[in-house]
Design a protein around this motif. Sequence first.
Motif, PDB file in Angstrom:
ATOM      1  N   THR A 102       0.811  -1.248  -0.235  1.00  0.00           N
ATOM      2  CA  THR A 102       0.081  -0.060   0.071  1.00  0.00           C
ATOM      3  C   THR A 102       1.037   1.347  -0.094  1.00  0.00           C
ATOM      4  N   PRO A 103       0.508   2.153  -0.971  1.00  0.00           N
ATOM      5  CA  PRO A 103       1.412   3.474  -1.230  1.00  0.00           C
ATOM      6  C   PRO A 103       1.079   4.233   0.222  1.00  0.00           C
ATOM      7  N   TYR A 104       2.168   5.177   0.880  1.00  0.00           N
ATOM      8  CA  TYR A 104       2.132   6.051   1.770  1.00  0.00           C
ATOM      9  C   TYR A 104       1.163   7.302   1.204  1.00  0.00           C
ATOM     10  N   ASP A 105       0.641   8.003   2.179  1.00  0.00           N
ATOM     11  CA  ASP A 105       0.205   9.233   1.815  1.00  0.00           C
ATOM     12  C   ASP A 105       1.283  10.197   1.200  1.00  0.00           C
ATOM     13  N   MET A 106       1.100  10.903  -0.031  1.00  0.00           N
ATOM     14  CA  MET A 106       2.230  11.370  -0.629  1.00  0.00           C
ATOM     15  C   MET A 106       2.935  12.341   0.235  1.00  0.00           C
ATOM     16  N   GLU A 107       2.588  13.198   1.130  1.00  0.00           N
ATOM     17  CA  GLU A 107       3.413  14.029   2.173  1.00  0.00           C
ATOM     18  C   GLU A 107       4.165  13.242   2.897  1.00  0.00           C
ATOM     19  N   VAL A 108       3.741  11.853   3.452  1.00  0.00           N
ATOM     20  CA  VAL A 108       4.748  10.991   4.213  1.00  0.00           C
ATOM     21  C   VAL A 108       5.653  10.455   3.335  1.00  0.00           C
ATOM     22  N   ALA A 109       5.199   9.931   2.131  1.00  0.00           N
ATOM     23  CA  ALA A 109       6.143   9.349   1.060  1.00  0.00           C
ATOM     24  C   ALA A 109       7.568  10.345   0.895  1.00  0.00           C
ATOM     25  N   ILE A 110       6.962  11.660   0.750  1.00  0.00           N
ATOM     26  CA  ILE A 110       8.211  12.637   0.418  1.00  0.00           C
ATOM     27  C   ILE A 110       9.178  12.795   1.567  1.00  0.00           C
ATOM     28  N   ALA A 111       8.512  12.691   2.707  1.00  0.00           N
ATOM     29  CA  ALA A 111       9.272  13.002   3.970  1.00  0.00           C
ATOM     30  C   ALA A 111      10.393  11.783   4.105  1.00  0.00           C
ATOM     31  N   ILE A 112       9.608  10.429   3.885  1.00  0.00           N
ATOM     32  CA  ILE A 112      10.680   9.330   4.031  1.00  0.00           C
ATOM     33  C   ILE A 112      11.557   9.370   2.824  1.00  0.00           C
ATOM     34  N   GLU A 113      11.283   9.733   1.583  1.00  0.00           N
ATOM     35  CA  GLU A 113      12.319   9.803   0.563  1.00  0.00           C
ATOM     36  C   GLU A 113      13.355  10.864   0.930  1.00  0.00           C
ATOM     37  N   SER A 114      13.025  12.040   1.518  1.00  0.00           N
ATOM     38  CA  SER A 114      13.951  13.046   1.698  1.00  0.00           C
ATOM     39  C   SER A 114      14.908  12.689   2.910  1.00  0.00           C
ATOM     40  N   ALA A 115      14.449  11.849   3.951  1.00  0.00           N
ATOM     41  CA  ALA A 115      15.337  11.342   4.742  1.00  0.00           C
ATOM     42  C   ALA A 115      16.190  10.315   4.582  1.00  0.00           C
ATOM     43  N   HIS A 116      15.612   9.628   3.668  1.00  0.00           N
ATOM     44  CA  HIS A 116      16.462   8.286   3.312  1.00  0.00           C
ATOM     45  C   HIS A 116      17.576   8.772   2.057  1.00  0.00           C
ATOM     46  N   SER A 117      17.489   9.973   1.484  1.00  0.00           N
ATOM     47  CA  SER A 117      18.245  10.726   0.396  1.00  0.00           C
ATOM     48  C   SER A 117      19.426  11.117   1.314  1.00  0.00           C
ATOM     49  N   ARG A 118      19.175  11.372   2.808  1.00  0.00           N
ATOM     50  CA  ARG A 118      20.158  12.223   3.541  1.00  0.00           C
ATOM     51  C   ARG A 118      20.876  10.983   4.305  1.00  0.00           C
ATOM     52  N   GLN A 119      20.564   9.773   4.079  1.00  0.00           N
ATOM     53  CA  GLN A 119      21.194   8.604   4.647  1.00  0.00           C
ATOM     54  C   GLN A 119      20.863   8.674   6.347  1.00  0.00           C
ATOM     55  N   GLN A 120      19.585   9.015   6.654  1.00  0.00           N
ATOM     56  CA  GLN A 120      19.378   9.015   8.127  1.00  0.00           C
ATOM     57  C   GLN A 120      19.079   7.530   8.325  1.00  0.00           C
ATOM     58  N   PRO A 121      19.495   7.043   9.740  1.00  0.00           N
ATOM     59  CA  PRO A 121      19.105   5.576  10.079  1.00  0.00           C
ATOM     60  C   PRO A 121      17.648   5.464  10.184  1.00  0.00           C
ATOM     61  N   CYS A 122      16.922   6.399  10.731  1.00  0.00           N
ATOM     62  CA  CYS A 122      15.293   6.281  10.965  1.00  0.00           C
ATOM     63  C   CYS A 122      14.884   7.424  10.837  1.00  0.00           C
ATOM     64  N   LEU A 123      13.614   7.601  10.946  1.00  0.00           N
ATOM     65  CA  LEU A 123      12.570   8.511  10.611  1.00  0.00           C
ATOM     66  C   LEU A 123      11.409   8.425  11.663  1.00  0.00           C
ATOM     67  N   ASP A 124      11.039   9.459  12.566  1.00  0.00           N
ATOM     68  CA  ASP A 124       9.980   9.432  13.338  1.00  0.00           C
ATOM     69  C   ASP A 124       8.975  10.499  12.590  1.00  0.00           C
ATOM     70  N   LEU A 125       7.667   9.638  12.386  1.00  0.00           N
ATOM     71  CA  LEU A 125       6.746  10.102  11.688  1.00  0.00           C
ATOM     72  C   LEU A 125       5.604  11.016  12.525  1.00  0.00           C
ATOM     73  N   THR A 126       5.996  10.991  13.638  1.00  0.00           N
ATOM     74  CA  THR A 126       4.985  11.720  14.655  1.00  0.00           C
ATOM     75  C   THR A 126       4.603  13.179  14.534  1.00  0.00           C
ATOM     76  N   PRO A 127       5.693  14.148  13.941  1.00  0.00           N
ATOM     77  CA  PRO A 127       5.347  15.304  13.497  1.00  0.00           C
ATOM     78  C   PRO A 127       4.253  15.494  12.173  1.00  0.00           C
ATOM     79  N   LEU A 128       4.228  14.631  11.729  1.00  0.00           N
ATOM     80  CA  LEU A 128       3.150  14.423  10.587  1.00  0.00           C
ATOM     81  C   LEU A 128       1.986  13.804  10.918  1.00  0.00           C
TER      82      LEU A 128
END
Length: 623
Positions: free
Chosen positions: A103-129
């Motif tokens: 199932t695809p993520y909501d677009m705003e969430v998907a963009i946030a995840i891709e941004s964190a992934h491109s910065r090579q973060q180990p993890c991402l907290d979605l609470t602010p979203l």
Amino acid sequence: MLLASAVVVWEWLNEHGRWRPYSPAVSHQIEAAIRSSDPRGGSVVLGQVDSRLSPYIIDLQSMHQFRQDTGTIRPVRRSFYDPASGPGQGWQWEWENDAGTWTPYDMEVAIAIESAHSRQQPCLDLTPLGFCYLIDFQNMTQVNRQSQRCRRIQRRADMAYPIVSGPLPVPKGGGVGLPATALGQPCSCQQCMLVLSVKANTGGGIQTLGRRSLTMQRPKNSAPPPSKSLSPSKSATLGRGQQQNANSSYYQTVTTPPSPVPTPSPVVMKPQRSASSAATVCHAPLPQRSSLAGLSRPALQRIAMAQSRALIASGVPTVPVKNLNGSSPVHPALAGITGILMSAAALPVCLTRPPKLVLHPPPVSKSDVKPVPGFGHCCRKTTKKQARKGKTPEEVVKKYLQKVKSPPEEDCTICMEPLGGPSGYKGPGVGPVSRAESVGRLAQCGHQYHFQCLVAMYNNGNKDGSLQCPTCKTIYGVKTGNQPAGKMEYHVIPHSLPGHPDCKTIRIIYNIPPGIQGPEHPNPGKPFTARGFPRHCYLPDSEKGRKVLRLLLVAWDRRLIFSVGTSSTTGESDTVIWNEVHHKTEFGSNLTGHGFPDPGHLDNVLEELRAQGITEDDALMEK
């Protein structure tokens, strides 16, 4: 003017108030339809790109998605994102659901995840979203912070979403800003300013497609001046305004609060005709920004809607347009001209909209969901049909017949041959009979038929041990259907249906998955589809409503609620369809005829169930 590009993502609003993205292929199709269709509006058949979406049509003029087989209508929107974000680069983020599909993520969430992934973060907290999840990039999992449940996630390459380019106005202070109105100022309707003021309260600037920013200052005098424009109920909400043109290249922007998670700011635009300059600026009082900080977007929209209603109730005259709306572009034009003329005469005016479709009730917490009074259960499942053993078709038919020594001089209404002669049926499955048994009379209704015709009719049916008179529909035995395996849930929610203010509501949820047709279905061994599930239906929690629910449970157990066949609305074959027992699928309106108020609905359902052989005696047995 400054040229800028944006990624276009088309989204639809689900029953939980969340905007879900269409696939890149569907978004490309819709954009192509906008470029090629009449600027006054058109429709897009989604099944042309994705066969799974064959029942769906998007009406570009009203910005709604219509499902042909169920009548469900949902809003859609056209959102704009940074071309450098995930959708612009062709990256999709998805999570694994309980069925094992993605199932695809909501677009705003998907963009946030891709941004964190491109910065090579180990993890991402979605609470602010607004989501209680932790994304673990090393293990490619999503972890629920409350339940600790872990799901797999994946990053999948797909085609990029469509890119559009166009001019953006440059404000005097520099940077890329909001589109100017006829007065040279951005729209200050209460809903736009409400969202802008709340976002500005956090200290963030306005994010734009060009990654520039400027600070949006609230007008010094927040009191509304004497307005000659349309009031906010006709003005657009943020990004979905009547003042935007279908071919305009202006993109609105919204403010974004500082956050450890890069929250993308979608810009929403509705392709429509240009409204007059008198309708582009509207002033309205705003609540204290301190009281609105931290509210979610749906909460802000509810406040804005309440303010609109208050403005109307305060004495602003309204011009109802419910008799002016329709498919023709002339009708909304008449409403707009009326507003312009009244505005020119210095009369404040508010153009009211026709009633909105309300498919689902407001959100209900689990603690507010209660069992239906008098029912010791809240769920019923059906399984695949079990093969019946024992009696042959001849034995079943003989059980309901009386012998006729001297047949009357009339025709058998099955084969249309004289009862005194042989049966007109020549097909397989029916053996020879003696002349004494060639004609029989049904015991209850008295109608007479050739014995071989009744056996052939039984063989062509469900072969469940029951027989139905083809003339008067009297049922002999217990009739069952060919409804596929599934689940029926039912409970009480603390909301009232229109026309039933003195009681709560029974919500029924049907869920049938797709599968393979059995021997009782039209095409055994062939797959069947199940569109639109789970389906939500509603009954008043009254004495009669609970009686109808008991009979619906009997119908469910007898597999009579649904069937497998050809949809009368979409023409799709080998799909799950309703089986002549009407349900109400609109909660708070009756625009499609499948909602409330409907004073005769419960009596009609009881009559339809009686035609299926389910009576109030069965309801007593259900207790």
